[in-house]
Write a protein that holds these residues in place. Sequence first.
Motif, PDB file in Angstrom:
ATOM      1  N   LYS A  81     -21.659 -42.977 -31.308  1.00  0.00           N
ATOM      2  CA  LYS A  81     -20.975 -41.840 -31.924  1.00  0.00           C
ATOM      3  C   LYS A  81     -19.684 -41.481 -31.191  1.00  0.00           C
ATOM      4  CE  LYS A  81     -25.255 -39.894 -33.685  1.00  0.00           C
ATOM      5  NZ  LYS A  81     -26.202 -38.800 -33.612  1.00  0.00           N
ATOM      6  N   MET A  82     -19.493 -42.064 -30.007  1.00  0.00           N
ATOM      7  CA  MET A  82     -18.281 -41.776 -29.222  1.00  0.00           C
ATOM      8  C   MET A  82     -17.076 -42.460 -29.862  1.00  0.00           C
ATOM      9  SD  MET A  82     -19.310 -42.359 -25.258  1.00  0.00           S
ATOM     10  CE  MET A  82     -20.741 -41.621 -24.524  1.00  0.00           C
ATOM     11  N   SER A  83     -15.924 -41.800 -29.731  1.00  0.00           N
ATOM     12  CA  SER A  83     -14.678 -42.435 -30.174  1.00  0.00           C
ATOM     13  C   SER A  83     -14.311 -43.531 -29.168  1.00  0.00           C
ATOM     14  CB  SER A  83     -13.551 -41.404 -30.241  1.00  0.00           C
ATOM     15  OG  SER A  83     -13.210 -40.977 -28.933  1.00  0.00           O
ATOM     16  N   LYS A  84     -13.372 -44.365 -29.542  1.00  0.00           N
ATOM     17  CA  LYS A  84     -12.911 -45.428 -28.641  1.00  0.00           C
ATOM     18  C   LYS A  84     -12.377 -44.822 -27.333  1.00  0.00           C
ATOM     19  CE  LYS A  84     -11.922 -49.821 -28.043  1.00  0.00           C
ATOM     20  NZ  LYS A  84     -12.956 -50.794 -27.835  1.00  0.00           N
ATOM     21  N   GLU A  85     -11.659 -43.713 -27.442  1.00  0.00           N
ATOM     22  CA  GLU A  85     -11.116 -43.045 -26.252  1.00  0.00           C
ATOM     23  C   GLU A  85     -12.237 -42.518 -25.364  1.00  0.00           C
ATOM     24  OE1 GLU A  85     -10.046 -42.297 -29.430  1.00  0.00           O
ATOM     25  OE2 GLU A  85      -8.275 -43.567 -29.265  1.00  0.00           O
ATOM     26  N   GLU A  86     -13.285 -41.957 -25.965  1.00  0.00           N
ATOM     27  CA  GLU A  86     -14.420 -41.451 -25.181  1.00  0.00           C
ATOM     28  C   GLU A  86     -15.159 -42.607 -24.504  1.00  0.00           C
ATOM     29  OE1 GLU A  86     -15.823 -37.451 -27.577  1.00  0.00           O
ATOM     30  OE2 GLU A  86     -16.297 -39.409 -28.465  1.00  0.00           O
ATOM     31  N   GLN A  87     -15.308 -43.708 -25.214  1.00  0.00           N
ATOM     32  CA  GLN A  87     -15.954 -44.868 -24.606  1.00  0.00           C
ATOM     33  C   GLN A  87     -15.133 -45.393 -23.427  1.00  0.00           C
ATOM     34  OE1 GLN A  87     -16.568 -47.646 -27.820  1.00  0.00           O
ATOM     35  NE2 GLN A  87     -18.465 -46.641 -28.490  1.00  0.00           N
ATOM     36  N   LEU A  88     -13.808 -45.424 -23.581  1.00  0.00           N
ATOM     37  CA  LEU A  88     -12.948 -45.900 -22.501  1.00  0.00           C
ATOM     38  C   LEU A  88     -12.928 -44.942 -21.312  1.00  0.00           C
ATOM     39  CD1 LEU A  88      -9.957 -47.409 -24.494  1.00  0.00           C
ATOM     40  CD2 LEU A  88     -11.672 -48.642 -23.160  1.00  0.00           C
ATOM     41  N   ALA A  89     -13.227 -43.671 -21.546  1.00  0.00           N
ATOM     42  CA  ALA A  89     -13.280 -42.696 -20.460  1.00  0.00           C
ATOM     43  C   ALA A  89     -14.558 -42.869 -19.637  1.00  0.00           C
ATOM     44  CB  ALA A  89     -13.201 -41.276 -21.015  1.00  0.00           C
ATOM     45  N   HIS A  90     -15.557 -43.488 -20.217  1.00  0.00           N
ATOM     46  CA  HIS A  90     -16.822 -43.721 -19.514  1.00  0.00           C
ATOM     47  C   HIS A  90     -16.650 -44.906 -18.565  1.00  0.00           C
ATOM     48  CE1 HIS A  90     -21.038 -44.726 -18.876  1.00  0.00           C
ATOM     49  NE2 HIS A  90     -21.319 -43.495 -19.286  1.00  0.00           N
ATOM     50  N   PRO A  91     -17.273 -44.868 -17.373  1.00  0.00           N
ATOM     51  CA  PRO A  91     -17.118 -45.988 -16.417  1.00  0.00           C
ATOM     52  C   PRO A  91     -17.463 -47.357 -17.009  1.00  0.00           C
ATOM     53  CG  PRO A  91     -18.190 -44.135 -15.334  1.00  0.00           C
ATOM     54  CD  PRO A  91     -18.064 -43.773 -16.791  1.00  0.00           C
ATOM     55  N   LYS A  92     -18.501 -47.420 -17.812  1.00  0.00           N
ATOM     56  CA  LYS A  92     -18.869 -48.717 -18.412  1.00  0.00           C
ATOM     57  C   LYS A  92     -17.803 -49.177 -19.398  1.00  0.00           C
ATOM     58  CE  LYS A  92     -23.846 -48.152 -17.886  1.00  0.00           C
ATOM     59  NZ  LYS A  92     -23.793 -48.572 -16.530  1.00  0.00           N
ATOM     60  N   GLY A  93     -17.276 -48.276 -20.176  1.00  0.00           N
ATOM     61  CA  GLY A  93     -16.218 -48.608 -21.124  1.00  0.00           C
ATOM     62  C   GLY A  93     -14.945 -49.047 -20.422  1.00  0.00           C
ATOM     63  N   ARG A  94     -14.611 -48.375 -19.325  1.00  0.00           N
ATOM     64  CA  ARG A  94     -13.428 -48.749 -18.540  1.00  0.00           C
ATOM     65  C   ARG A  94     -13.593 -50.149 -17.955  1.00  0.00           C
ATOM     66  NH1 ARG A  94     -13.374 -43.509 -16.721  1.00  0.00           N
ATOM     67  NH2 ARG A  94     -14.494 -44.076 -14.840  1.00  0.00           N
ATOM     68  N   GLU A  95     -14.778 -50.403 -17.391  1.00  0.00           N
ATOM     69  CA  GLU A  95     -14.996 -51.722 -16.797  1.00  0.00           C
ATOM     70  C   GLU A  95     -14.956 -52.811 -17.868  1.00  0.00           C
ATOM     71  OE1 GLU A  95     -18.023 -54.219 -13.887  1.00  0.00           O
ATOM     72  OE2 GLU A  95     -18.450 -52.093 -14.229  1.00  0.00           O
ATOM     73  N   MET A  96     -15.519 -52.536 -19.030  1.00  0.00           N
ATOM     74  CA  MET A  96     -15.469 -53.516 -20.126  1.00  0.00           C
ATOM     75  C   MET A  96     -14.020 -53.785 -20.538  1.00  0.00           C
ATOM     76  SD  MET A  96     -18.780 -52.187 -22.304  1.00  0.00           S
ATOM     77  CE  MET A  96     -18.521 -53.198 -23.743  1.00  0.00           C
ATOM     78  N   ALA A  97     -13.207 -52.731 -20.608  1.00  0.00           N
ATOM     79  CA  ALA A  97     -11.792 -52.899 -20.970  1.00  0.00           C
ATOM     80  C   ALA A  97     -11.045 -53.688 -19.890  1.00  0.00           C
ATOM     81  CB  ALA A  97     -11.139 -51.540 -21.199  1.00  0.00           C
TER      82      ALA A  97
END
Length: 185
Positions: A81-97
């Motif tokens: 349910k998170m937006s792409k920006e919210e996912q990227l703000a999460h540590p796991k999302g940042r590491e994936m990016a």
Amino acid sequence: MGSRRKTGGEDVRLPDLTRRSVISAATAAPVLANAGSEASAADGLIVSCASFVAIDIRVGRLVRRWGDLEGEAFALPGWFKMSKEEQLAHPKGREMADIDRTLATLFEQREKLLAELPKVAANDPTGVAAKIAVAARAVDPEDHEEAHHLIAGAARDLANMRCPDCHRPLVLEGWIDWSIRTGRE
């Protein structure tokens, strides 16, 4: 070559000794490439092959890490349910990016090396074995299992051959046999 596989808990770094030797070889590549002799061309081939293998091992480990992160992220409540920006703000999302950006660079480097290697002639059994080791890594066993095993077996066979007269190894680089197994287990 580009498929993603999930494994659990594998360290994302190469063993220190191997990483150092490959980095040393890679830093010598510009010097060897400009030396102009037949021996330097053979050395440049070995450096290029070692660089390809090192990049391919790193790609495999990063892809597995990305898959692990993706599995962990999917388990987080509300991840979808998170937006792409919210996912990227999460540590796991940042590491994936970060991994995605690194992989894009590594894929480009790997493809460039793979395109150049057929143009360089191998002048000895070590060069031939190095090229075969690259071919074994380039053919993904998930896509072409029989071809991968045939090529990897040929690299192992050549790496284990000895001179019939002096019984010294025909192939001088110890990483060749190791390289066809690493990251493929």
